[in-house]
Design a protein around this motif. Structure first.
Motif, PDB file in Angstrom:
ATOM      1  N   ARG A   5     -92.763  -9.909  -2.969  1.00 12.92           N
ATOM      2  CA  ARG A   5     -92.712  -8.454  -3.094  1.00 12.92           C
ATOM      3  C   ARG A   5     -93.770  -7.758  -2.250  1.00 12.92           C
ATOM      4  NH1 ARG A   5     -88.326  -7.831  -6.622  1.00 12.92           N
ATOM      5  NH2 ARG A   5     -88.175  -6.008  -5.270  1.00 12.92           N
ATOM      6  N   THR A  10     -89.645 -19.300  -7.802  1.00 10.64           N
ATOM      7  CA  THR A  10     -90.034 -17.893  -7.945  1.00 10.64           C
ATOM      8  C   THR A  10     -89.799 -17.129  -6.649  1.00 10.64           C
ATOM      9  OG1 THR A  10     -91.747 -16.470  -8.910  1.00 10.64           O
ATOM     10  CG2 THR A  10     -92.489 -18.075  -7.296  1.00 10.64           C
ATOM     11  N   LEU A  54     -86.048 -16.434  -6.540  1.00 11.01           N
ATOM     12  CA  LEU A  54     -85.778 -15.340  -7.472  1.00 11.01           C
ATOM     13  C   LEU A  54     -86.150 -14.014  -6.834  1.00 11.01           C
ATOM     14  CD1 LEU A  54     -85.038 -14.225 -10.270  1.00 11.01           C
ATOM     15  CD2 LEU A  54     -87.405 -14.682 -10.981  1.00 11.01           C
ATOM     16  N   GLY A  55     -87.343 -13.980  -6.205  1.00 18.69           N
ATOM     17  CA  GLY A  55     -87.766 -12.753  -5.539  1.00 18.69           C
ATOM     18  C   GLY A  55     -86.831 -12.368  -4.407  1.00 18.69           C
ATOM     19  N   LEU A  74     -83.638 -10.902  -5.918  1.00 23.02           N
ATOM     20  CA  LEU A  74     -83.860  -9.566  -6.468  1.00 23.02           C
ATOM     21  C   LEU A  74     -84.092  -8.542  -5.360  1.00 23.02           C
ATOM     22  CD1 LEU A  74     -86.049 -10.433  -9.592  1.00 23.02           C
ATOM     23  CD2 LEU A  74     -83.604  -9.920  -9.497  1.00 23.02           C
ATOM     24  N   ARG A  75     -84.746  -8.966  -4.274  1.00 23.28           N
ATOM     25  CA  ARG A  75     -84.889  -8.053  -3.129  1.00 23.28           C
ATOM     26  C   ARG A  75     -83.512  -7.728  -2.546  1.00 23.28           C
ATOM     27  NH1 ARG A  75     -87.495  -9.204   1.675  1.00 23.28           N
ATOM     28  NH2 ARG A  75     -88.040  -7.001   1.922  1.00 23.28           N
ATOM     29  N   VAL A 133     -83.590  -4.757  -6.620  1.00 29.73           N
ATOM     30  CA  VAL A 133     -84.246  -4.597  -7.917  1.00 29.73           C
ATOM     31  C   VAL A 133     -85.698  -4.193  -7.683  1.00 29.73           C
ATOM     32  CG1 VAL A 133     -84.976  -5.779 -10.031  1.00 29.73           C
ATOM     33  CG2 VAL A 133     -82.728  -6.251  -9.031  1.00 29.73           C
ATOM     34  N   PRO A 184     -89.617  -3.920  -7.731  1.00 34.40           N
ATOM     35  CA  PRO A 184     -90.631  -4.947  -8.002  1.00 34.40           C
ATOM     36  C   PRO A 184     -91.257  -4.845  -9.387  1.00 34.40           C
ATOM     37  CG  PRO A 184     -90.948  -4.027  -5.814  1.00 34.40           C
ATOM     38  CD  PRO A 184     -89.886  -3.204  -6.474  1.00 34.40           C
ATOM     39  N   HIS A 205     -89.021  -6.563 -11.904  1.00 32.50           N
ATOM     40  CA  HIS A 205     -89.099  -8.005 -11.661  1.00 32.50           C
ATOM     41  C   HIS A 205     -90.351  -8.604 -12.302  1.00 32.50           C
ATOM     42  CE1 HIS A 205     -89.953 -11.192  -8.260  1.00 32.50           C
ATOM     43  NE2 HIS A 205     -89.831 -11.747  -9.441  1.00 32.50           N
TER      44      HIS A 205
END
Length: 379
Positions: A25, A142, A145-146, A149-150, A154, A156, A159
């Motif tokens: 992030r 992780t 996942l990041g 989500l990016r 989503v 930060p 998250h």
């Protein structure tokens, strides 16, 4: 003993999930605060600066309270500061939060490496590289996942705040029942309040520096490199870090048997040469997919160089393992302190591609210093 091995491995996994979430992030935080690459480099100095404040005293804290209690006290700091960084969108606040994050990361990192060495000493079987392999798996998870989500846009804050309570519960489940392992025997020297470096630890830093800085630079700048250099979707940009981490994880999980067979020096020389080749591929890449391949090769090359450095420090034997691990990591972080600002300045002036090129000579130094992995007394 089986419980001790699996709990220390699970602790490395938990630590990676806690430490790695914020890295995917950073590009979003950069955009949200309107920071240039040079300004971001200065802000990112907060983490190694915070770590430095703890390294001198980490050994005394660990020897006084034990690795388990030290980890329970400071790893939640890593988790909470990462979440706070998403809502306090100010460069000074981010610098301060990263400093606290670095403090918690450094003490918990030394404590769990000392505990892994104690488990090795008590069981007579290697576990350090497996621990670091599982750490890479956790960091990979992780990071993926990041990246996902990016790609889904989503926020930060959603998250990292949703992740925080999950990580704290996992930490308690893993660490609270951990058995107390005896410290590794050492000769002659009592525990001191300050873990000062020796010639032996300085030699090990010279060996591990290239790998450590390459991993750190890739965490902070690999996604930005793909974003600024190639016209690809955000999800593809975000794959740079997982590509490196997947290769690191695979290499570390297989490393213990290979090192037992061929020895740490030969393995280190082969892998450091591979890391140089991968970094050249990144610097010269004509498109994002060749760059991703370069990050895979670099990940394979540096996979066990840093844990080999820490294992060699713990096994010196002239004083408590925690002191040599802390002293080695202290000097490593002193050099690492200026790296984010230097890479940021080069990236802003000449591009991220040339900033990565600066790491090639350090990886060559790693190759040259691999002989330091042989046990020797400190001077």
């Amino acid at each position: 003993m089986t419980s001790a091995r699996w709990r220390i491995i699970a602790l490395f996994f938990t630590h990676a999930l806690a430490a790695g979430a914020i890295h995917t992030r950073i590009p979003d935080l950069q955009v949200a605060m309107g920071l240039s690459e040079g300004q971001l480099g200065l802000v990112l100095m907060g983490q190694p600066l915070g770590a430095l404040s703890m390294f001198l005293f980490a050994s005394a804290i660990i020897e006084r309270f034990g690795p388990r209690r030290a980890i329970l006290a400071v790893l939640p700091v890593v988790i909470i500061t990462a979440a706070l960084a998403t809502v306090l969108l100010n460069p000074v606040a981010l610098f301060m939060l990263l400093a606290l994050n670095g403090l918690g990361f450094s003490l918990s990192n030394i404590a769990m490496n000392v505990e892994a060495d104690r488990v090795e000493a008590a069981t007579g079987a290697r576990v350090m590289n497996t621990c670091h392999g599982v750490w890479s798996v956790g960091f990979l998870i992780t990071s993926l996942l990041g990246a996902t989500l990016r790609g889904l846009h989503v926020d930060p804050a959603i998250h990292l705040w949703a992740l925080a309570p999950v990580l704290i519960v996992l930490l308690l489940v893993v660490v609270v029942p951990m058995p107390v392992m005896p410290p590794r025997p050492h000769s002659g020297e009592k525990v001191r309040k300050l873990a000062l470096p020796t010639l032996a630890t300085l030699g090990l830093v010279a060996f591990g520096l290239g790998a450590g800085l390459t991993e750190g630079a890739s965490r902070a700048w690999s996604i930005i490199y793909l974003r600024d250099s190639f016209d690809v979707p955000p999800f593809v940009e975000s794959l740079a870090l997982p590509a490196l981490l997947a290769a690191m994880a695979a290499g570390r999980l297989l490393a213990d048997r290979v090192i037992d067979r061929f020895g740490p020096v030969r393995v280190a020389r082969l892998l450091s040469a591979l890391a140089v080749a991968g970094m050249v591929l990144i610097v010269l890449s004509p498109n994002a997919y060749v760059a991703l391949l370069g990050f895979v090769v670099v990940g394979m090359g540096i996979c066990v160089l840093y844990p080999l450095m820490l294992s060699a420090a713990a096994r010196i034997g002239d004083r408590p393992a925690s002191q040599n691990v802390a002293a080695t990591t202290l000097i490593f972080q002193l050099v690492n302190l200026g790296a984010p600002a230097l890479i940021g300045a080069v990236a802003q002036g000449l591009g991220v591609r040339l900033a990565f090129a600066m790491l090639i000579p350090l990886l060559v130094l790693t190759f040259a210093m691999a002989g330091r992995l042989k046990p020797r007394p400190a001077s």
